[in-house]
Design a protein around this motif. Structure first.
Motif, PDB file in Angstrom:
ATOM      1  N   GLU A  78      -6.036  12.450   4.527  1.00 30.43           N
ATOM      2  CA  GLU A  78      -5.790  11.716   3.280  1.00 30.43           C
ATOM      3  C   GLU A  78      -5.180  12.589   2.193  1.00 30.43           C
ATOM      4  O   GLU A  78      -4.685  12.067   1.193  1.00 30.43           O
TER       5      GLU A  78
ATOM      6  N   GLU B  56       0.822  -1.208   0.000  1.00 35.33           N
ATOM      7  CA  GLU B  56       0.000   0.000   0.000  1.00 35.33           C
ATOM      8  C   GLU B  56       0.855   1.256   0.000  1.00 35.33           C
ATOM      9  O   GLU B  56       0.450   2.293  -0.534  1.00 35.33           O
TER      10      GLU B  56
ATOM     11  N   ASP C 234      -0.573   3.476  -2.837  1.00 32.88           N
ATOM     12  CA  ASP C 234      -1.519   4.517  -2.431  1.00 32.88           C
ATOM     13  C   ASP C 234      -0.943   5.541  -1.456  1.00 32.88           C
ATOM     14  O   ASP C 234      -1.654   6.457  -1.043  1.00 32.88           O
TER      15      ASP C 234
ATOM     16  N   ALA D  81      -2.548   5.156   3.315  1.00 39.20           N
ATOM     17  CA  ALA D  81      -3.087   3.819   3.053  1.00 39.20           C
ATOM     18  C   ALA D  81      -2.263   2.750   3.754  1.00 39.20           C
ATOM     19  O   ALA D  81      -2.810   1.774   4.284  1.00 39.20           O
TER      20      ALA D  81
END
Length: 354
Positions: free
Chosen positions: A251, A220, A224, A228
């Protein structure tokens, strides 16, 4: 902590000896100061001699100029002193006193000139050693970063090998064992129970291999980003150890430097592992947020904690986290969370985010 006016004054005084002045400006300044002292000498009368105060312009000329300028200022000081005494009405001049004053001033200037030479030589050597030390430290930082990159590549390779090769091999073995188990069960063979145990053991080996692979690398993190990867870490801890582990992160945070992202993930991973294995924590919070120009990673738990003096201990986990923070250009701090628990904080200064 902001510096006070007194601190600034001390720094200014320490740096004053390194100041430089032009020869003309220095000569005019020393001459003017000599005249002021001579005028004060005249006002106090010849009974109270201010001969020692003439050392000030002589010292300035010696330290910031050269010995030749100092001798010239000595001559001026003697002349001004004699003129001030004559103007104050001294009945007779003592040529012996004048000669002794000149000799004393010259010896003072000579000693001060030698001292200035020694101090400047010492400063030069200190500057050379400091520059050499800075170069060595920069080279060591580059070496540490290169070692970290090589180690990270090896971790990724091992993680991929565990996940893609050993994991797939064990999965195939589990499927084959499951087929064998079904055949034995269909035949009502007594070995069916042992075959089921074999399938269970292989499946446990698959889970162990996956956990080991996650310890080496996080897919991850590459795909991402850090948020993540941290979320996957929290989910994995919650699933494996049956404790509350949650992520509170923005995020929108993106990190360009993969070294910083990897080191932050390793620090969070090590801090969470310590909370679970050594802190006996039941609640772990992972927080990632911007604090002005800094990116702040915080891991908070409600475990047993540890004494404050152990925050500077030589435990392997703490050393790894501190070293990882240093490689990422960050600061690391760990302390008690009130009466119990631990707070581990890593701050990346002047983070470049996109």
């Amino acid at each position: 902590m902001p510096r006070t006016v007194f601190d600034k004054a001390i720094v200014t005084l320490r740096n004053f000896r390194h100041a430089t002045f032009s020869g003309t400006f220095l000569a005019i300044g020393c001459f003017s100061l000599t005249c002021l002292i001579g005028y004060a000498d005249y006002l106090t009368g010849y009974e109270r001699s201010l001969l020692l105060f003439y050392l000030l312009p002589i010292a300035l000329a010696t330290w910031f100029g050269d010995f030749t300028l100092a001798l010239a200022i000595i001559v001026v000081c003697i002349l001004v002193s004699v003129l001030s005494d004559l103007a104050a009405g001294i009945p007779a001049l003592g040529f012996w006193n004048i000669g002794m004053a000149f000799a004393s001033f010259a010896i003072f200037a000579c000693v001060l000139s030698k001292l200035r030479t020694l101090v400047r030589e010492l400063d030069r050597r200190v500057d050379e050693r400091t520059a050499a030390l800075e170069c060595e430290m920069a080279a060591r930082r580059r070496l540490d970063q290169e070692i970290a990159r090589v180690a990270d590549r090896e971790r990724r390779r091992l993680g991929h090998d565990l996940h893609d090769k050993l994991g797939q091999h064990l999965t195939g073995t589990a499927l084959t064992a499951q087929v064998l188990t079904e055949k034995l069960v269909a035949r009502s063979a007594p070995e069916a129970a042992e075959a089921e145990k074999l399938v269970r053991y292989v499946e446990e080996g698959i889970d162990l291999t996956r956990n080991l692979a996650r310890g080496f690398f996080s897919p991850e993190l590459d795909a991402d980003g850090l948020i993540a990867a941290l979320q996957d870490l929290a989910d994995n801890v919650r699933e494996r150890f049956q404790i509350n582990c949650f992520l509170d992160g923005d995020e929108s945070i993106r990190i360009r430097d993969s070294t910083i992202a990897n080191q932050l993930y390793r620090i969070a991973q090590e801090a969470v592992t310590n909370s679970v294995r050594h802190g006996a924590a039941k609640q772990i919070d992972i927080r990632l947020a911007m604090d002005g120009p800094e990116l702040c990673l915080t891991v908070i738990d409600d475990g047993v904690g540890f004494p404050d003096e152990l925050a500077q201990s030589e435990g392997l986990g703490l050393r790894l986290m501190r070293h990882g923070a240093t490689l990422g250009g960050a600061t690391f701090d760990i302390r008690r969370n009130g009466q119990k628990g631990t707070i581990a904080t890593c701050r990346v200064i002047q983070l470049e985010s996109q």
